[in-house]
Write a protein that holds these residues in place. Structure first.
Motif, PDB file in Angstrom:
ATOM      1  N   ARG A  70      12.774 -18.069 -16.659  1.00 22.39           N
ATOM      2  CA  ARG A  70      12.760 -17.921 -15.211  1.00 22.39           C
ATOM      3  C   ARG A  70      13.050 -19.299 -14.636  1.00 22.39           C
ATOM      4  O   ARG A  70      12.342 -20.252 -14.945  1.00 22.39           O
ATOM      5  CB  ARG A  70      11.402 -17.438 -14.704  1.00 22.39           C
ATOM      6  CG  ARG A  70      10.975 -16.053 -15.219  1.00 22.39           C
ATOM      7  CD  ARG A  70      11.879 -14.943 -14.707  1.00 22.39           C
ATOM      8  NE  ARG A  70      11.442 -13.597 -15.068  1.00 22.39           N
ATOM      9  CZ  ARG A  70      11.910 -12.900 -16.119  1.00 22.39           C
ATOM     10  NH1 ARG A  70      12.789 -13.440 -16.946  1.00 22.39           N
ATOM     11  NH2 ARG A  70      11.484 -11.673 -16.337  1.00 22.39           N
ATOM     12  N   HIS A 106      10.834  -9.089 -19.834  1.00 21.12           N
ATOM     13  CA  HIS A 106       9.559  -9.377 -20.503  1.00 21.12           C
ATOM     14  C   HIS A 106       8.443  -8.679 -19.730  1.00 21.12           C
ATOM     15  O   HIS A 106       8.670  -8.084 -18.686  1.00 21.12           O
ATOM     16  CB  HIS A 106       9.330 -10.897 -20.635  1.00 21.12           C
ATOM     17  CG  HIS A 106       9.081 -11.638 -19.357  1.00 21.12           C
ATOM     18  ND1 HIS A 106       9.167 -13.011 -19.259  1.00 21.12           N
ATOM     19  CD2 HIS A 106       8.742 -11.223 -18.111  1.00 21.12           C
ATOM     20  CE1 HIS A 106       8.879 -13.399 -18.032  1.00 21.12           C
ATOM     21  NE2 HIS A 106       8.624 -12.343 -17.319  1.00 21.12           N
ATOM     22  N   HIS A 108       3.926  -9.097 -19.021  1.00 22.57           N
ATOM     23  CA  HIS A 108       2.741  -9.930 -19.233  1.00 22.57           C
ATOM     24  C   HIS A 108       1.539  -9.386 -18.479  1.00 22.57           C
ATOM     25  O   HIS A 108       1.677  -8.508 -17.613  1.00 22.57           O
ATOM     26  CB  HIS A 108       3.038 -11.388 -18.840  1.00 22.57           C
ATOM     27  CG  HIS A 108       3.876 -11.564 -17.613  1.00 22.57           C
ATOM     28  ND1 HIS A 108       3.431 -11.242 -16.364  1.00 22.57           N
ATOM     29  CD2 HIS A 108       5.161 -12.002 -17.454  1.00 22.57           C
ATOM     30  CE1 HIS A 108       4.381 -11.498 -15.479  1.00 22.57           C
ATOM     31  NE2 HIS A 108       5.458 -11.950 -16.106  1.00 22.57           N
ATOM     32  N   HIS A 149      15.532  -9.466 -14.034  1.00 23.20           N
ATOM     33  CA  HIS A 149      16.239  -9.641 -12.761  1.00 23.20           C
ATOM     34  C   HIS A 149      17.705  -9.925 -13.045  1.00 23.20           C
ATOM     35  O   HIS A 149      18.042 -10.527 -14.060  1.00 23.20           O
ATOM     36  CB  HIS A 149      15.693 -10.830 -11.970  1.00 23.20           C
ATOM     37  CG  HIS A 149      14.205 -10.968 -11.986  1.00 23.20           C
ATOM     38  ND1 HIS A 149      13.363  -9.974 -11.552  1.00 23.20           N
ATOM     39  CD2 HIS A 149      13.404 -12.001 -12.376  1.00 23.20           C
ATOM     40  CE1 HIS A 149      12.109 -10.396 -11.679  1.00 23.20           C
ATOM     41  NE2 HIS A 149      12.105 -11.613 -12.183  1.00 23.20           N
TER      42      HIS A 149
HETATM   43  C1  1HN Z   1       7.568 -14.412 -14.341  1.00 21.73           C
HETATM   44  O1  1HN Z   1       7.573 -13.394 -15.187  1.00 21.73           O
HETATM   45  C2  1HN Z   1       8.434 -14.428 -13.272  1.00 21.73           C
HETATM   46  O2  1HN Z   1       9.356 -12.337 -13.783  1.00 21.73           O
HETATM   47  C3  1HN Z   1       8.395 -15.475 -12.379  1.00 21.73           C
HETATM   48  O3  1HN Z   1      10.321 -13.488 -12.288  1.00 21.73           O
HETATM   49  C4  1HN Z   1       7.518 -16.510 -12.538  1.00 21.73           C
HETATM   50  C5  1HN Z   1       5.788 -17.584 -13.815  1.00 21.73           C
HETATM   51  C6  1HN Z   1       4.965 -17.608 -14.897  1.00 21.73           C
HETATM   52  C7  1HN Z   1       4.954 -16.566 -15.800  1.00 21.73           C
HETATM   53  C8  1HN Z   1       5.794 -15.502 -15.630  1.00 21.73           C
HETATM   54  C9  1HN Z   1       9.435 -13.334 -13.112  1.00 21.73           C
HETATM   55  C10 1HN Z   1       6.654 -16.525 -13.619  1.00 21.73           C
HETATM   56  C11 1HN Z   1       6.661 -15.472 -14.536  1.00 21.73           C
END
Ligand code: 1HN
Length: 347
Positions: A70, A106, A108, A149
């Motif tokens: 990202r 991904h 999380h 994205h």
């Molecule tokens: C994340 O998955 C995104 O998906 C953006 O756009 C910022 C910051 C830390 C961990 C995961 C995204 C992030 C993130």
């Protein structure tokens, strides 16, 4: 309360002996642990979008979205440097996806929001459904939802990311996994979840077990129309002007369990009465110009600028033109834990 206990040679010797046993005396730290009112390391701050935009375009030449996973510049609170925090409990960043790029799939444990700042027509896919994004759209990525994205337009796309990273960190409950592919398969038509859940209707046998909203894009034209129509009543809240919160239509709760999001309109010339609350809040202006006094500092803002109001700091907002502000905080968590408190001054 907040008294300092006197030091004596006998006491000091005692502290040294127990220190070796991984013990310490509560009476020396009680005043710092339990304070009369919130005492935050988080400081009021404003970031100008134009400055961030310039640095992001530079970053766009330094690294691809794919290599970075990202491409984001983190909004680091000046009182919490090095911790990747905008407030004590929330992370914020500005993300750039250049034309032709993908940010790979991904998922999380952290819940995420996007609030679109600039660009129109780039997409995000969340659990098999793709949505196109436009300025002012509020998009959610619930905990453990697959997301990627992409930008098939000719223009760079910028949005604000808000995540509950520090909350998940606090509980030592972080997991992330990659899909092993840039993009997840699209399994539902665009607009499907908004059609089913976003029109004051729900599928007849809908039972929601997930804790986040089944709507994942709350488009700005709908939020703006709500404000535009509701403002006609002239029914202004002294502290907030006209302030609405985004909801999970299946439960009436916030859109996500850890992050509350809000949209408010301040009419031209309106000055809010002072207000403070325990939920430190990240704001961005969508439309209009004005200023906010936070504690004893004044910050001038215009469209896309970003600012932070720490916990229990008095805040007033003043709008030069009709203004629309988007904001987010950890209010859902505080309310569930019976910690949320607000103070409307005398208003
Ligand atoms: C994340 O998955 C995104 O998906 C953006 O756009 C910022 C910051 C830390 C961990 C995961 C995204 C992030 C993130």
């Amino acid at each position: 309360m907040e008294h300092a206990v006197e030091k004596t040679p006998e006491r000091e010797a005692f502290y040294r002996r127990i220190d070796g046993e991984n013990l310490s005396a509560l009476w020396n730290v009680l005043g710092d642990l339990i304070t009369r009112e919130p005492r935050s390391g988080c400081r009021p701050h404003l970031w100008r979008f134009d400055a961030i935009r310039g640095y992001m375009m530079e970053a766009g030449k330094l690294i691809t979205a794919k290599e970075a996973e990202r491409r984001v510049l983190i909004l680091e609170n000046p009182g919490l440097r090095g911790q990747s925090k905008a407030t004590t409990s929330l992370y914020a960043g500005v993300q750039l996806v250049m034309p032709g790029e993908v940010a790979p799939a991904h998922r999380h444990s952290q819940s995420a929001l996007r609030f679109i700042l600039e660009g129109r027509g780039a997409h995000t896919t969340v659990d098999g459904e793709r949505t196109l994004m436009a300025p002012g759209d509020f998009v959610i990525t619930p905990a453990m939802a697959w997301h990627d994205h992409g930008n098939h337009t000719q223009e760079p796309m910028f949005w604000l990311d808000g995540l509950d990273i520090p909350v998940v960190q606090f509980f030592d409950a972080s997991f992330i996994e990659g899909l092993g592919a840039d993009e997840q398969p699209v399994t539902r038509p665009a607009g499907d979840s908004f059609a089913r859940y976003g029109h004051n209707l729900l599928p007849v046998d809908f039972k929601r077990d997930a804790k986040s909203s089944p709507v994942f894009n709350y488009p700005y034209d709908h939020s703006r129309e709500a404000l535009e129509t509701a403002k006609k009543a002239g029914d202004w809240d002294a502290c907030h002007g006209l302030k609405l919160r985004f909801v999970n239509p299946a439960t009436g709760d916030f859109a996500m369990p850890t992050i509350g999001t809000f949209m408010q309109l301040l009419p031209k010339g309106f000055k809010t009465a002072r207000y403070r609350s325990t939920d430190a809040t990240v704001f961005t202006a969508v439309e209009g110009r004005g200023r906010s006094r936070i504690g004893d500092q004044v910050f001038e803002w215009g469209p896309r600028d970003l600012f932070v109001v720490p916990s229990w700091h008095w805040v007033t907002h003043e709008a030069d033109d009709e203004a629309v502000l988007f904001s987010f905080s950890d209010r859902p968590v505080q309310q569930k834990l019976d910690l949320f408190r607000e103070d409307r001054g005398n208003a």
